[in-house]
Design a protein around this motif. Structure first.
Motif, PDB file in Angstrom:
ATOM      1  N   SER A 106     -36.106  -0.394  -1.933  1.00 13.89           N
ATOM      2  CA  SER A 106     -36.760   0.551  -1.027  1.00 13.89           C
ATOM      3  C   SER A 106     -35.831   1.154   0.021  1.00 13.89           C
ATOM      4  O   SER A 106     -36.018   2.312   0.388  1.00 13.89           O
ATOM      5  N   PRO A 107     -34.798   0.426   0.524  1.00 11.67           N
ATOM      6  CA  PRO A 107     -33.918   1.104   1.492  1.00 11.67           C
ATOM      7  C   PRO A 107     -33.106   2.249   0.874  1.00 11.67           C
ATOM      8  O   PRO A 107     -32.622   3.109   1.590  1.00 11.67           O
ATOM      9  N   ALA A 108     -32.949   2.246  -0.423  1.00  8.07           N
ATOM     10  CA  ALA A 108     -32.199   3.311  -1.092  1.00  8.07           C
ATOM     11  C   ALA A 108     -33.141   3.997  -2.075  1.00  8.07           C
ATOM     12  O   ALA A 108     -33.194   3.659  -3.240  1.00  8.07           O
ATOM     13  N   GLN A 109     -33.889   4.936  -1.576  1.00  3.55           N
ATOM     14  CA  GLN A 109     -34.859   5.626  -2.421  1.00  3.55           C
ATOM     15  C   GLN A 109     -34.404   7.031  -2.750  1.00  3.55           C
ATOM     16  O   GLN A 109     -33.728   7.678  -1.951  1.00  3.55           O
ATOM     17  N   PRO A 110     -34.765   7.516  -3.955  1.00  3.35           N
ATOM     18  CA  PRO A 110     -34.407   8.890  -4.292  1.00  3.35           C
ATOM     19  C   PRO A 110     -34.995   9.859  -3.273  1.00  3.35           C
ATOM     20  O   PRO A 110     -36.143   9.724  -2.860  1.00  3.35           O
ATOM     21  N   ALA A 148     -30.359  12.828  -5.187  1.00  3.61           N
ATOM     22  CA  ALA A 148     -29.776  12.240  -3.991  1.00  3.61           C
ATOM     23  C   ALA A 148     -30.550  10.969  -3.634  1.00  3.61           C
ATOM     24  O   ALA A 148     -31.712  10.818  -3.980  1.00  3.61           O
ATOM     25  N   ILE A 149     -29.830  10.058  -2.987  1.00  7.33           N
ATOM     26  CA  ILE A 149     -30.436   8.816  -2.521  1.00  7.33           C
ATOM     27  C   ILE A 149     -30.437   8.832  -1.001  1.00  7.33           C
ATOM     28  O   ILE A 149     -29.417   9.131  -0.383  1.00  7.33           O
ATOM     29  N   ASP A 150     -31.590   8.510  -0.444  1.00  4.76           N
ATOM     30  CA  ASP A 150     -31.704   8.380   1.003  1.00  4.76           C
ATOM     31  C   ASP A 150     -31.341   6.946   1.358  1.00  4.76           C
ATOM     32  O   ASP A 150     -32.069   6.018   1.036  1.00  4.76           O
ATOM     33  N   LEU A 151     -30.181   6.765   1.994  1.00  6.82           N
ATOM     34  CA  LEU A 151     -29.712   5.427   2.363  1.00  6.82           C
ATOM     35  C   LEU A 151     -30.272   4.979   3.699  1.00  6.82           C
ATOM     36  O   LEU A 151     -29.965   3.903   4.174  1.00  6.82           O
TER      37      LEU A 151
END
Length: 101
Positions: free
Chosen positions: A80-84, A90-93
């Motif tokens: 969950s911390p790295a979701q598209p 792109a990944i939201d970090l």
């Protein structure tokens, strides 16, 4: 005069350092599309299983992927911390967007 907080930047720099590896980036990019078993990822990447396991362990320890038991296999998911992000490229970090464009 106070200096800006360092912790968020240090956390972001640490995540980017972990992802400064082409195999780890490839794993995250595949998991953006769907959850996968180790064998499926290895068929695409063509690595020694021990090397892929090492990279998956690093990604798991950093909380970027999770693993669940699926019978005799292990199924990996993007954590969950790295979701598209909305674009699915792109990944939201949580600190920045990592784009694969």
């Amino acid at each position: 005069m106070s200096s800006p907080p360092v912790a968020p930047q240090a956390d972001c720099a640490h995540k980017l350092k972990i992802l400064a590896d082409s195999t780890r980036l490839a794993v995250l990019q595949m998991l953006m599309q769907r959850s996968m078993h180790v064998g499926e990822m290895n068929a695409v990447l063509g690595l020694e299983q021990s090397l892929l396991s090492h990279h998956l362990k690093v990604l798991r320890q950093e909380g970027l992927v999770t693993a669940t038991r699926d019978g005799k296999a292990v199924l990996y998911h993007l954590a969950s911390p790295a979701q598209p992000a909305d674009t699915r490229r792109a990944i939201d970090l949580g600190c920045c967007l990592l784009s694969f464009d």
